[in-house]
Design a protein around this motif. Structure first.
Motif, PDB file in Angstrom:
ATOM      1  N   THR A 196       0.815  -1.203   0.000  1.00 54.52           N
ATOM      2  CA  THR A 196       0.000   0.000   0.000  1.00 54.52           C
ATOM      3  C   THR A 196       0.850   1.256   0.000  1.00 54.52           C
ATOM      4  O   THR A 196       0.402   2.311  -0.449  1.00 54.52           O
ATOM      5  CB  THR A 196      -0.941   0.017   1.217  1.00 54.52           C
ATOM      6  N   ALA A 197       2.083   1.180   0.441  1.00 52.14           N
ATOM      7  CA  ALA A 197       2.957   2.349   0.426  1.00 52.14           C
ATOM      8  C   ALA A 197       3.302   2.792  -0.982  1.00 52.14           C
ATOM      9  O   ALA A 197       3.725   3.932  -1.214  1.00 52.14           O
ATOM     10  CB  ALA A 197       4.238   2.051   1.205  1.00 52.14           C
ATOM     11  N   THR A 198       3.150   1.891  -1.944  1.00 51.41           N
ATOM     12  CA  THR A 198       3.458   2.250  -3.333  1.00 51.41           C
ATOM     13  C   THR A 198       2.305   2.963  -4.008  1.00 51.41           C
ATOM     14  O   THR A 198       2.455   3.449  -5.133  1.00 51.41           O
ATOM     15  CB  THR A 198       3.783   0.981  -4.151  1.00 51.41           C
ATOM     16  N   LYS A 256      -7.894   1.361  -1.492  1.00 51.94           N
ATOM     17  CA  LYS A 256      -8.741   1.547  -0.317  1.00 51.94           C
ATOM     18  C   LYS A 256      -7.972   1.228   0.957  1.00 51.94           C
ATOM     19  O   LYS A 256      -8.167   1.871   1.997  1.00 51.94           O
ATOM     20  CB  LYS A 256     -10.000   0.703  -0.452  1.00 51.94           C
ATOM     21  N   LEU A 257      -7.109   0.238   0.898  1.00 53.50           N
ATOM     22  CA  LEU A 257      -6.281  -0.067   2.058  1.00 53.50           C
ATOM     23  C   LEU A 257      -5.348   1.102   2.372  1.00 53.50           C
ATOM     24  O   LEU A 257      -5.128   1.444   3.527  1.00 53.50           O
ATOM     25  CB  LEU A 257      -5.479  -1.344   1.809  1.00 53.50           C
ATOM     26  N   ARG A 258      -4.819   1.702   1.332  1.00 53.50           N
ATOM     27  CA  ARG A 258      -3.909   2.837   1.502  1.00 53.50           C
ATOM     28  C   ARG A 258      -4.635   4.037   2.114  1.00 53.50           C
ATOM     29  O   ARG A 258      -4.013   4.868   2.797  1.00 53.50           O
ATOM     30  CB  ARG A 258      -3.306   3.215   0.130  1.00 53.50           C
ATOM     31  N   ALA A 259      -5.921   4.114   1.889  1.00 53.50           N
ATOM     32  CA  ALA A 259      -6.704   5.240   2.397  1.00 53.50           C
ATOM     33  C   ALA A 259      -6.958   5.149   3.893  1.00 53.50           C
ATOM     34  O   ALA A 259      -7.348   6.134   4.519  1.00 53.50           O
ATOM     35  CB  ALA A 259      -8.045   5.314   1.663  1.00 53.50           C
ATOM     36  N   LEU A 260      -6.741   3.987   4.480  1.00 51.50           N
ATOM     37  CA  LEU A 260      -6.986   3.818   5.907  1.00 51.50           C
ATOM     38  C   LEU A 260      -5.850   4.407   6.731  1.00 51.50           C
ATOM     39  O   LEU A 260      -4.689   4.432   6.301  1.00 51.50           O
ATOM     40  CB  LEU A 260      -7.124   2.323   6.239  1.00 51.50           C
ATOM     41  N   GLU A 261      -6.186   4.848   7.935  1.00 48.00           N
ATOM     42  CA  GLU A 261      -5.146   5.213   8.884  1.00 48.00           C
ATOM     43  C   GLU A 261      -4.391   3.945   9.290  1.00 48.00           C
ATOM     44  O   GLU A 261      -4.902   2.833   9.175  1.00 48.00           O
ATOM     45  CB  GLU A 261      -5.775   5.853  10.124  1.00 48.00           C
ATOM     46  N   ASP A 262      -3.169   4.114   9.784  1.00 52.15           N
ATOM     47  CA  ASP A 262      -2.348   2.964  10.150  1.00 52.15           C
ATOM     48  C   ASP A 262      -3.074   2.049  11.140  1.00 52.15           C
ATOM     49  O   ASP A 262      -3.033   0.823  11.014  1.00 52.15           O
ATOM     50  CB  ASP A 262      -1.018   3.425  10.748  1.00 52.15           C
TER      51      ASP A 262
END
Length: 326
Positions: free
Chosen positions: A10-12, A240-246
């Motif tokens: 997700t960091a990419t 969508k995973l990237r959009a979540l907070e950690d």
């Protein structure tokens, strides 16, 4: 390991707006988790459990192929953002990568213990193959043993000749055709119509899937051939995973881990529960005779060898790791 893989992937992804990140909201669309299977089937149960365990993140399970999306098309639908999470029967993805056929190879893993070991050996390959399709593995769902639902009893190899039977992947089609059956690869969604119009005599499926679709309405016989214990795969949209907070992302990962563990526990009693329900609805459950089982295993062995040739070195390494653990 699973969390590091998800975070690295997700960091990419492109950065979201400050507002989206602060709110911890997905970039596009609602958090729908979709499967082609009916409510109550193991993959559907997995999505329900994931939604419950992931709260307060709101995930809405959707069954029976919402929007007409079946397993083979589910990775693309998730990668394109149509669903936040999708479930697909692994064998239905075999045309995208041979590794997806692994869990349903005939007579390779026929007990829960063997299926667990095979999954452990294959998980890194599933993760990598799904990443190539633009989605991120969340959890795997085990299925009870595969058998044959049929209109008439199947007791000998001769009973398979000319049998119009639905299969769920390419190796199953190859195996049954080698024994003279008119085997056809069909999604589970297509089965009901084909049974109703009489163009199918039998269905290769577990008691679980059959119960979910009430196959006993057309197929009053189930032969316990112990063909395979395949898996379905649940995966997420990286955007969508990237959009979540950690914290939300970590909570979703914990929910996925808890869901998979719970599904393996459920599997311990699932087959017996299915068989009770099947008998209550008039299904005759039978074990195959030795000649039928021997013929199936011989045909299945060729299908496994053909798969090994297609899967190459990576496939051979997975099988070696699996067999070494036995």
């Amino acid at each position: 390991m699973r969390r590091r893989n998800l975070i690295a992937l997700t960091a990419t992804m492109p950065l979201l707006s400050v507002t989206q990140q602060a709110a911890g909201q997905p970039a596009t669309g609602a958090w729908t988790a979709a499967t082609e299977y009916p409510a109550g089937a193991m993959p559907a149960e997995g999505l329900v459990r994931l939604a419950e365990a992931a709260k307060p993140l709101e995930i809405t399970p959707a069954f029976d192929a919402p929007g007409g999306v079946r397993s083979a098309a589910m990775p693309r639908a998730v990668a394109e953002g149509r669903f936040a999470i999708g479930d697909a029967f692994a064998g239905a993805l075999g045309g995208l990568d041979p590794v997806f056929l692994l869990s349903s190879l005939p007579f390779l893993a026929t007990s829960a213990e063997e299926a667990k070991r095979l999954l452990a050996a294959a998980r890194p390959a599933y993760l990598a193959a799904l990443e190539k399709l633009g989605v991120t593995l969340l959890h795997c769902t085990p299925w009870p043993p595969t058998g044959i639902w049929s209109r008439r009893p199947i007791a000998t190899p001769a009973d398979l000749r000319g049998l119009k039977v639905r299969t769920y992947d390419a190796t199953g089609t190859e195996t049954l055709r080698a024994l003279g059956a008119a085997a056809e690869l069909l999604s589970f969604q297509a089965v009901a119509t084909r049974l109703a119009d009489g163009s199918l005599d039998a269905v290769l499926s577990s008691g679980d899937g059959g119960a979910g679709r009430r196959l006993w309405e057309h197929l009053p016989h189930f032969t316990e051939i112990g063909y395979a214990m395949p898996v379905s795969l649940a995966f997420g949209d990286p955007a969508k995973l990237r959009a979540l907070e950690d914290g939300q992302r970590a909570a979703l990962e914990r929910a996925a881990t808890r869901t998979e563990a719970g599904l393996w526990t459920l599997l311990e009693t699932r087959d017996a529960a299915n068989q009770t329900r099947m008998r209550e609805n008039g299904v005759t459950i039978a074990r195959p005779g030795a000649p039928l089982l021997a013929a199936l295993k011989e045909a299945g062995g060729k299908a496994v060898r053909d798969w090994e040739a297609k899967a190459g070195t990576s496939g051979a390494e997975i099988l070696a790791a699996y067999r070494a653990g036995g």
